[in-house]
Scaffold this motif. Structure first.
Motif, PDB file in Angstrom:
ATOM      1  N   GLY A   1       0.813  -1.208   0.000  1.00  0.00           N
ATOM      2  CA  GLY A   1       0.000   0.000   0.000  1.00  0.00           C
ATOM      3  C   GLY A   1       0.846   1.257   0.000  1.00  0.00           C
ATOM      4  O   GLY A   1       0.565   2.218  -0.714  1.00  0.00           O
ATOM      5  N   ARG A   2       1.910   1.270   0.809  1.00  0.00           N
ATOM      6  CA  ARG A   2       2.785   2.449   0.838  1.00  0.00           C
ATOM      7  C   ARG A   2       3.502   2.633  -0.492  1.00  0.00           C
ATOM      8  O   ARG A   2       3.716   3.769  -0.948  1.00  0.00           O
ATOM      9  CB  ARG A   2       3.786   2.322   1.986  1.00  0.00           C
ATOM     10  N   ALA A   3       3.895   1.533  -1.121  1.00  0.00           N
ATOM     11  CA  ALA A   3       4.546   1.640  -2.430  1.00  0.00           C
ATOM     12  C   ALA A   3       3.597   2.249  -3.463  1.00  0.00           C
ATOM     13  O   ALA A   3       3.997   3.090  -4.277  1.00  0.00           O
ATOM     14  CB  ALA A   3       5.024   0.261  -2.884  1.00  0.00           C
ATOM     15  N   VAL A   4       2.332   1.833  -3.416  1.00  0.00           N
ATOM     16  CA  VAL A   4       1.346   2.394  -4.347  1.00  0.00           C
ATOM     17  C   VAL A   4       1.156   3.884  -4.076  1.00  0.00           C
ATOM     18  O   VAL A   4       1.069   4.697  -5.010  1.00  0.00           O
ATOM     19  CB  VAL A   4       0.007   1.648  -4.220  1.00  0.00           C
ATOM     20  N   LEU A   5       1.123   4.279  -2.805  1.00  0.00           N
ATOM     21  CA  LEU A   5       0.952   5.694  -2.472  1.00  0.00           C
ATOM     22  C   LEU A   5       2.134   6.529  -2.958  1.00  0.00           C
ATOM     23  O   LEU A   5       1.959   7.665  -3.435  1.00  0.00           O
ATOM     24  CB  LEU A   5       0.769   5.856  -0.962  1.00  0.00           C
ATOM     25  N   LEU A   6       3.359   5.984  -2.835  1.00  0.00           N
ATOM     26  CA  LEU A   6       4.524   6.704  -3.359  1.00  0.00           C
ATOM     27  C   LEU A   6       4.438   6.840  -4.880  1.00  0.00           C
ATOM     28  O   LEU A   6       4.790   7.892  -5.443  1.00  0.00           O
ATOM     29  CB  LEU A   6       5.814   5.977  -2.956  1.00  0.00           C
ATOM     30  N   LEU A   7       3.986   5.779  -5.542  1.00  0.00           N
ATOM     31  CA  LEU A   7       3.797   5.859  -6.994  1.00  0.00           C
ATOM     32  C   LEU A   7       2.753   6.907  -7.353  1.00  0.00           C
ATOM     33  O   LEU A   7       2.920   7.682  -8.312  1.00  0.00           O
ATOM     34  CB  LEU A   7       3.381   4.486  -7.531  1.00  0.00           C
ATOM     35  N   LEU A   8       1.673   6.956  -6.572  1.00  0.00           N
ATOM     36  CA  LEU A   8       0.639   7.955  -6.822  1.00  0.00           C
ATOM     37  C   LEU A   8       1.172   9.379  -6.625  1.00  0.00           C
ATOM     38  O   LEU A   8       0.787  10.305  -7.351  1.00  0.00           O
ATOM     39  CB  LEU A   8      -0.557   7.725  -5.899  1.00  0.00           C
ATOM     40  N   ALA A   9       2.056   9.553  -5.636  1.00  0.00           N
ATOM     41  CA  ALA A   9       2.657  10.872  -5.439  1.00  0.00           C
ATOM     42  C   ALA A   9       3.472  11.282  -6.663  1.00  0.00           C
ATOM     43  O   ALA A   9       3.450  12.451  -7.079  1.00  0.00           O
ATOM     44  CB  ALA A   9       3.532  10.871  -4.185  1.00  0.00           C
ATOM     45  N   ALA A  10       4.179  10.315  -7.256  1.00  0.00           N
ATOM     46  CA  ALA A  10       4.919  10.609  -8.488  1.00  0.00           C
ATOM     47  C   ALA A  10       3.961  10.982  -9.618  1.00  0.00           C
ATOM     48  O   ALA A  10       4.230  11.893 -10.411  1.00  0.00           O
ATOM     49  CB  ALA A  10       5.779   9.407  -8.877  1.00  0.00           C
ATOM     50  N   VAL A  11       2.824  10.281  -9.683  1.00  0.00           N
ATOM     51  CA  VAL A  11       1.813  10.612 -10.687  1.00  0.00           C
ATOM     52  C   VAL A  11       1.260  12.015 -10.431  1.00  0.00           C
ATOM     53  O   VAL A  11       0.973  12.770 -11.369  1.00  0.00           O
ATOM     54  CB  VAL A  11       0.682   9.568 -10.677  1.00  0.00           C
ATOM     55  N   GLY A  12       1.129  12.391  -9.152  1.00  0.00           N
ATOM     56  CA  GLY A  12       0.664  13.732  -8.819  1.00  0.00           C
ATOM     57  C   GLY A  12       1.624  14.802  -9.323  1.00  0.00           C
ATOM     58  O   GLY A  12       1.196  15.856  -9.821  1.00  0.00           O
ATOM     59  N   LEU A  13       2.928  14.554  -9.217  1.00  0.00           N
ATOM     60  CA  LEU A  13       3.913  15.494  -9.757  1.00  0.00           C
ATOM     61  C   LEU A  13       3.795  15.572 -11.276  1.00  0.00           C
ATOM     62  O   LEU A  13       3.938  16.655 -11.870  1.00  0.00           O
ATOM     63  CB  LEU A  13       5.320  15.079  -9.346  1.00  0.00           C
ATOM     64  N   LEU A  14       3.551  14.425 -11.923  1.00  0.00           N
ATOM     65  CA  LEU A  14       3.319  14.431 -13.369  1.00  0.00           C
ATOM     66  C   LEU A  14       2.092  15.271 -13.713  1.00  0.00           C
ATOM     67  O   LEU A  14       2.098  16.040 -14.690  1.00  0.00           O
ATOM     68  CB  LEU A  14       3.137  12.995 -13.867  1.00  0.00           C
ATOM     69  N   ALA A  15       1.042  15.140 -12.902  1.00  0.00           N
ATOM     70  CA  ALA A  15      -0.162  15.934 -13.136  1.00  0.00           C
ATOM     71  C   ALA A  15       0.136  17.427 -13.015  1.00  0.00           C
ATOM     72  O   ALA A  15      -0.376  18.243 -13.788  1.00  0.00           O
ATOM     73  CB  ALA A  15      -1.260  15.530 -12.148  1.00  0.00           C
ATOM     74  N   ALA A  16       0.981  17.812 -12.047  1.00  0.00           N
ATOM     75  CA  ALA A  16       1.345  19.221 -11.905  1.00  0.00           C
ATOM     76  C   ALA A  16       2.106  19.709 -13.139  1.00  0.00           C
ATOM     77  O   ALA A  16       1.891  20.842 -13.606  1.00  0.00           O
ATOM     78  CB  ALA A  16       2.184  19.426 -10.647  1.00  0.00           C
ATOM     79  N   ALA A  17       2.980  18.856 -13.684  1.00  0.00           N
ATOM     80  CA  ALA A  17       3.709  19.224 -14.897  1.00  0.00           C
ATOM     81  C   ALA A  17       2.758  19.352 -16.077  1.00  0.00           C
ATOM     82  O   ALA A  17       2.890  20.275 -16.897  1.00  0.00           O
ATOM     83  CB  ALA A  17       4.796  18.186 -15.186  1.00  0.00           C
ATOM     84  N   LEU A  18       1.795  18.444 -16.186  1.00  0.00           N
ATOM     85  CA  LEU A  18       0.804  18.540 -17.259  1.00  0.00           C
ATOM     86  C   LEU A  18      -0.032  19.811 -17.121  1.00  0.00           C
ATOM     87  O   LEU A  18      -0.367  20.459 -18.119  1.00  0.00           O
ATOM     88  CB  LEU A  18      -0.115  17.312 -17.233  1.00  0.00           C
ATOM     89  N   ALA A  19      -0.373  20.160 -15.887  1.00  0.00           N
ATOM     90  CA  ALA A  19      -1.148  21.376 -15.655  1.00  0.00           C
ATOM     91  C   ALA A  19      -0.362  22.608 -16.077  1.00  0.00           C
ATOM     92  O   ALA A  19      -0.909  23.549 -16.668  1.00  0.00           O
ATOM     93  CB  ALA A  19      -1.550  21.480 -14.183  1.00  0.00           C
ATOM     94  N   ALA A  20       0.951  22.616 -15.772  1.00  0.00           N
ATOM     95  CA  ALA A  20       1.786  23.739 -16.198  1.00  0.00           C
ATOM     96  C   ALA A  20       1.840  23.827 -17.712  1.00  0.00           C
ATOM     97  O   ALA A  20       1.772  24.920 -18.297  1.00  0.00           O
ATOM     98  CB  ALA A  20       3.189  23.594 -15.618  1.00  0.00           C
ATOM     99  N   SER A  21       1.926  22.668 -18.378  1.00  0.00           N
ATOM    100  CA  SER A  21       1.940  22.649 -19.840  1.00  0.00           C
ATOM    101  C   SER A  21       0.629  23.159 -20.408  1.00  0.00           C
ATOM    102  O   SER A  21       0.608  23.956 -21.358  1.00  0.00           O
ATOM    103  CB  SER A  21       2.208  21.221 -20.342  1.00  0.00           C
TER     104      SER A  21
END
Length: 495
Positions: free
Chosen positions: A464-484
């Protein structure tokens, strides 16, 4: 001498829509009664989406099945929903949106009754598939019914009320699910839909305006048109069936492969074959959409500035929204938290989502753009996911973290939807809206499958913690997409 057209099944008296009572139709504010009816369907769809994850542990125990098998009670529903939203929308144009919407309540209610009576997991999944047919009939028509029945000046308010009904259903699901499993049975998580569905049928029958003429125009046009002439609007009946089948096949193969890797009893070669089939079908889908007259996924729209990033942002956003809804109850149960308490804890996420989606504009600085809201929302959700990954598991730590995730996504997703729909040309709004609905449903399906994979591979807490860390990385990707997306929107505004 013109010849009359042969009667069509779609012209059957059984499909004729009944008008509202005169007293209702004559009331100046009758359109708000129609909005309230549409809100019942919006509430029901999101209630089902959020309540199902809470019954996974009870289904495992009741059917002596793995989590990978039980998750298909959600995945089967989502896959059918992705496949049917577009064709049901086209069918509704011909049959009548009121007729299809009322039929959606009926199908959804009957399937919910059957799901609660199911004595095997296979029968439950089958009922959920039928339930998805009813869900597609409701979702494909809700916005159109509001748009048709509400005056232009009240349109934004009406759509906001509908969004609030969706948020309410999403927020109540975990709490109701936890209480029903604890004090009654998992079966009531499905039976609770039945009275809401019956109320929707009665309300829709009397309060929704007629959306199809008493005498279908196809008869009169066909009777007066010269032989061999093309009827106006006849092209609307065309549909990209090969594209639909390829999309459904690619999605199903991918999710089956993830489920097999999550513990579904399939050999290793079958997993590889499913992944290969998903890749081949995806390539075939791209080629089909490039040559289709009316594609489900229009390649031309994907090249429009802002749309590609916006669709990816929608997919990642709904992945981030539904993954914690599935993972949270599993991790809390592993920490010894009772089901009813876990339901209350998980409610923090959709509750904060509803707050941000409806009041976010008031809470943010004046002049904050949609692109900025997306970026701030993604970063806020990422912070909450990181906190969930590193802090001890329990109600005291989970609630504030889930509040951050929900509030961030409540800022991100409505703003991103607005950016995407503004970027889509008016003549392509129907196709663009269908694409947005499809990626939203795919993100929800991936958000259901990913937690099960992580828990199977590494256990409830570590996985579960590994999935949450992966989701946090996806959240950073979402922030980059939002900036784009923000930069693209700025360049578009300049021109």
């Amino acid at each position: 001498m013109p010849t009359s057209a042969r009667p069509s099944l779609l012209d059957s008296p059984l499909l004729a829509e009944r008008p509202r009572p005169r007293a209702v139709a004559a009331w100046p504010h009758a359109h708000w009664l129609a909005v309230g009816t549409v809100c019942l369907g919006a509430f029901l769809g999101q209630l089902t989406a959020s309540i199902t994850a809470l019954v996974f542990p009870a289904l495992q125990e009741g059917f002596h099945a793995s989590l990978a098998a039980v998750e298909w009670a959600a995945l089967g529903y989502l896959l059918v929903l992705v496949a049917l939203l577009a064709p049901v929308g086209r069918l509704s144009d011909r049959v009548g949106r009121k007729t299809v919407y009322l039929g959606g309540f009926a199908v959804f209610s009957l399937a919910s009754l059957g799901a609660g009576l199911a004595d095997s997991l296979a029968l439950l999944v089958a009922c959920r598939v039928v339930q998805a047919v009813g869900g597609a009939m409701l979702q494909a028509n809700s916005v159109a019914l509001v748009a048709r029945g509400v005056p232009g000046a009240a349109m934004r308010t009406a759509l906001g009320i509908q969004a609030a009904a969706q948020a309410l259903g999403l927020a109540l699901g975990p709490t109701l699910g936890g209480l029903l499993v604890t004090h009654a049975s998992w079966r009531w998580a499905f039976w609770i839909n039945v009275p809401v569905g019956l109320l929707g049928i009665l309300a829709g029958w009397y309060l929704l305006p007629r959306t199809r003429p008493a005498v279908p125009p196809s008869r009169t046009v066909a009777a007066s048109a010269p032989a061999g002439a093309t009827q106006p609007g006849s092209e609307d009946g065309r549909f990209d069936l090969p594209g639909l089948l390829l999309l459904a096949g690619a999605s199903t193969a991918l999710l089956l492969a993830l489920s097999a890797a999550s513990g579904l009893p399939l050999p290793g070669w079958a997993v590889l074959a499913l992944l290969g089939a998903s890749a081949v079908l995806s390539v075939a889908l791209v080629r089909q959409e490039q040559r289709a007259d009316r594609p489900i996924i229009a390649p031309g729209l994907l090249n429009t500035p802002g749309i590609r990033a916006g669709l990816l942002l929608a997919l990642t956003g709904y992945l981030l929204l539904f993954c914690p809804l599935v993972l949270g109850p599993v991790m809390l149960a592993g920490a010894g938290v009772p089901v009813a308490t876990a339901g209350l804890v998980i409610t923090a996420l959709p509750g904060a989502f509803a707050l941000a989606a409806t009041l976010g504009g008031v809470l943010l600085p004046r002049g904050c753009t949609d692109a900025t809201r997306c970026r701030w929302g993604a970063l806020t959700a990422t912070a909450g996911l990181l906190a969930s990954a590193v802090l001890p598991v329990g109600p005291a730590t989970a609630v504030p973290a889930l509040l951050a995730v929900g509030f961030g996504l409540g800022l991100l997703l409505p703003a991103n939807n607005a950016l995407v729909m503004r970027a889509i040309p008016a003549e392509s709004s129907a196709v663009g809206g269908g694409m947005l609905n499809s990626v939203r449903s795919l993100g929800t399906a991936l958000g259901t499958a990913l937690p099960v994979l992580g828990v199977h591979l590494a256990g409830r807490q570590v996985g579960g913690r590994a999935v949450l860390l992966l989701l946090a990385a996806v959240g950073l990707l979402a922030a980059a997409l939002a900036a784009s997306a923000g930069r693209t929107a700025g360049r578009t505004a300049e021109h």
